[in-house]
Design a protein around this motif. Structure first.
Motif, PDB file in Angstrom:
ATOM      1  N   ALA A   1      77.489   6.354  73.559  1.00  0.00           N
ATOM      2  CA  ALA A   1      77.780   5.662  74.816  1.00  0.00           C
ATOM      3  C   ALA A   1      78.766   4.524  74.594  1.00  0.00           C
ATOM      4  O   ALA A   1      79.666   4.286  75.402  1.00  0.00           O
ATOM      5  N   LYS A   2      78.607   3.830  73.476  1.00  0.00           N
ATOM      6  CA  LYS A   2      79.528   2.738  73.151  1.00  0.00           C
ATOM      7  C   LYS A   2      80.929   3.273  72.885  1.00  0.00           C
ATOM      8  O   LYS A   2      81.933   2.674  73.292  1.00  0.00           O
TER       9      LYS A   2
ATOM     10  N   HIS B   1      82.248   5.093  76.475  1.00  0.00           N
ATOM     11  CA  HIS B   1      82.081   4.395  77.745  1.00  0.00           C
ATOM     12  C   HIS B   1      83.407   4.374  78.523  1.00  0.00           C
ATOM     13  O   HIS B   1      84.470   4.107  77.966  1.00  0.00           O
TER      14      HIS B   1
ATOM     15  N   PHE C   1      81.027  11.459  78.217  1.00  0.00           N
ATOM     16  CA  PHE C   1      80.049  10.402  78.455  1.00  0.00           C
ATOM     17  C   PHE C   1      78.987  10.875  79.447  1.00  0.00           C
ATOM     18  O   PHE C   1      77.794  10.627  79.275  1.00  0.00           O
TER      19      PHE C   1
ATOM     20  N   THR D   1      75.042  11.334  78.620  1.00  0.00           N
ATOM     21  CA  THR D   1      74.035  10.653  79.430  1.00  0.00           C
ATOM     22  C   THR D   1      73.026  11.643  79.997  1.00  0.00           C
ATOM     23  O   THR D   1      71.818  11.396  80.010  1.00  0.00           O
TER      24      THR D   1
ATOM     25  N   ARG E   1      76.263   3.827  86.648  1.00  0.00           N
ATOM     26  CA  ARG E   1      76.446   2.789  85.624  1.00  0.00           C
ATOM     27  C   ARG E   1      76.468   1.442  86.328  1.00  0.00           C
ATOM     28  O   ARG E   1      77.263   1.230  87.248  1.00  0.00           O
TER      29      ARG E   1
ATOM     30  N   HIS F   1      74.862  -1.664  81.671  1.00  0.00           N
ATOM     31  CA  HIS F   1      75.888  -2.178  80.760  1.00  0.00           C
ATOM     32  C   HIS F   1      75.908  -3.697  80.911  1.00  0.00           C
ATOM     33  O   HIS F   1      76.127  -4.209  82.016  1.00  0.00           O
TER      34      HIS F   1
END
Length: 306
Positions: free
Chosen positions: A27-28, A31, A45, A49, A142, A201
């Motif tokens: 995810a990092k 993103h 992504f 998820t 998000r 986030h």
């Protein structure tokens, strides 16, 4: 069809910790904020998820492992009967075309066992149990949360796909990548609405950093405050407080402000760790004149053997 284990790069027997670790890493990296000009990264992504959501749901993970649902959470064809079209359900739980030339298992059973295929019963005796109709698709969101808001668990407003707004209460222990499930807030389906999956986030802060449940801060102080000691105002996520600086403090000395950090899952708050940083003025003739005639008693590098 995306295999959730392959999407996250974990083994089929991976535990929850391994799944979370793999998701946070991906995810990092993927993103959308870091890949604004890379639609493929954004698409991946989304896949990552979705895979994380499925594997972290024990019931759905078990269904996937048994082959009852696919990587997107949709029911698979019964009896392993695949091919084009797949397995669909109509109103009132009726079973429809499998997408393979209109094959009808009722007719097959009737030919083999002499009836009973269309009556809703089983050719082996007893009644066939039909699978429940599938729910609608989940919808991923998000949510960007300011650092201070995350630390103090301030409510966050989010607008859903249908235009409705919801005020979310952040959970204790919230961190980067935390997911919140809003039951029934997804898309409609024959078996009811899917869920909304909100991924948190946390935005970076200009001078706060996070270390577990603690918040770290480098605090500039003057040479006079370091030598003589002082009471100075210090920012915290809950507002400014007064901090006593001991006389003779060095740069790098860390002081603690209790219960000024993030909330842990148990509800206990971390601390704010304040590291003192002595800041010298750019041009101070009096200080320069004093230093010319001053020789320190101790060698500050003696501990290094030089």
């Amino acid at each position: 069809m995306i295999d959730p284990y392959q999407a996250l790069g974990v083994a089929k027997g991976a535990n929850e910790k391994e799944i979370k670790s793999a998701y946070r890493k991906l995810a990092k990296e993927l993103h959308p904020d870091k890949n604004k000009d890379n639609p493929k990264a954004t698409e991946r992504f989304s896949d990552v998820t979705r895979a994380y959501d499925l594997l972290l749901d024990k019931e759905k993970r078990a269904q996937f492992d048994r082959g009852e649902i696919d990587g997107e959470g949709n029911p698979t064809s019964p009896f392993g009967y695949g091919g084009g079209g797949g397995y669909q359900r109509g109103p009132a739980g009726q079973q429809h075309d499998f997408g393979n030339g209109g094959a009808d298992f009722g007719d097959i059973f009737e030919g083999l066992f002499g009836g009973g295929g269309r009556s809703g019963g089983s050719p082996f005796g007893g009644r066939q149990r039909s699978a429940p109709p599938p729910k609608g698709a989940n919808v991923a969101y998000r949510l960007k949360v300011e650092f201070i808001a995350a630390a103090t668990l301030q409510k966050q407003r989010i607008t859903l796909e249908d235009g409705k707004t919801i005020d979310l209460s952040l959970p204790k222990g919230v961190e980067e990548g935390t997911q919140m499930r809003l039951s029934g807030k997804g898309r409609a389906g024959p078996g009811g609405n899917g869920d909304a999956i909100v991924t948190i986030h946390i935005n970076a802060h200009p001078f706060y950093d996070r270390d577990g449940d603690n918040i770290t801060l480098e605090l500039p102080i003057s040479l006079k405050e370091a030598v003589e000691g002082a009471k100075v105002k210090v920012p915290t996520v809950d507002g400014p407080v007064m901090l006593s600086i001991p006389a003779g403090s060095d740069s790098g000395k860390t002081l603690r402000l209790k219960d000024k950090g993030f909330h842990s899952k148990s509800g206990v708050r971390g601390n704010q760790l304040v590291t003192l940083m002595i800041t010298l003025p750019e041009k101070d003739e009096k200080l320069e004149e004093f230093v010319k005639d001053w020789t320190p008693k101790d060698n500050p590098r003696a501990s290094m053997g030089v």
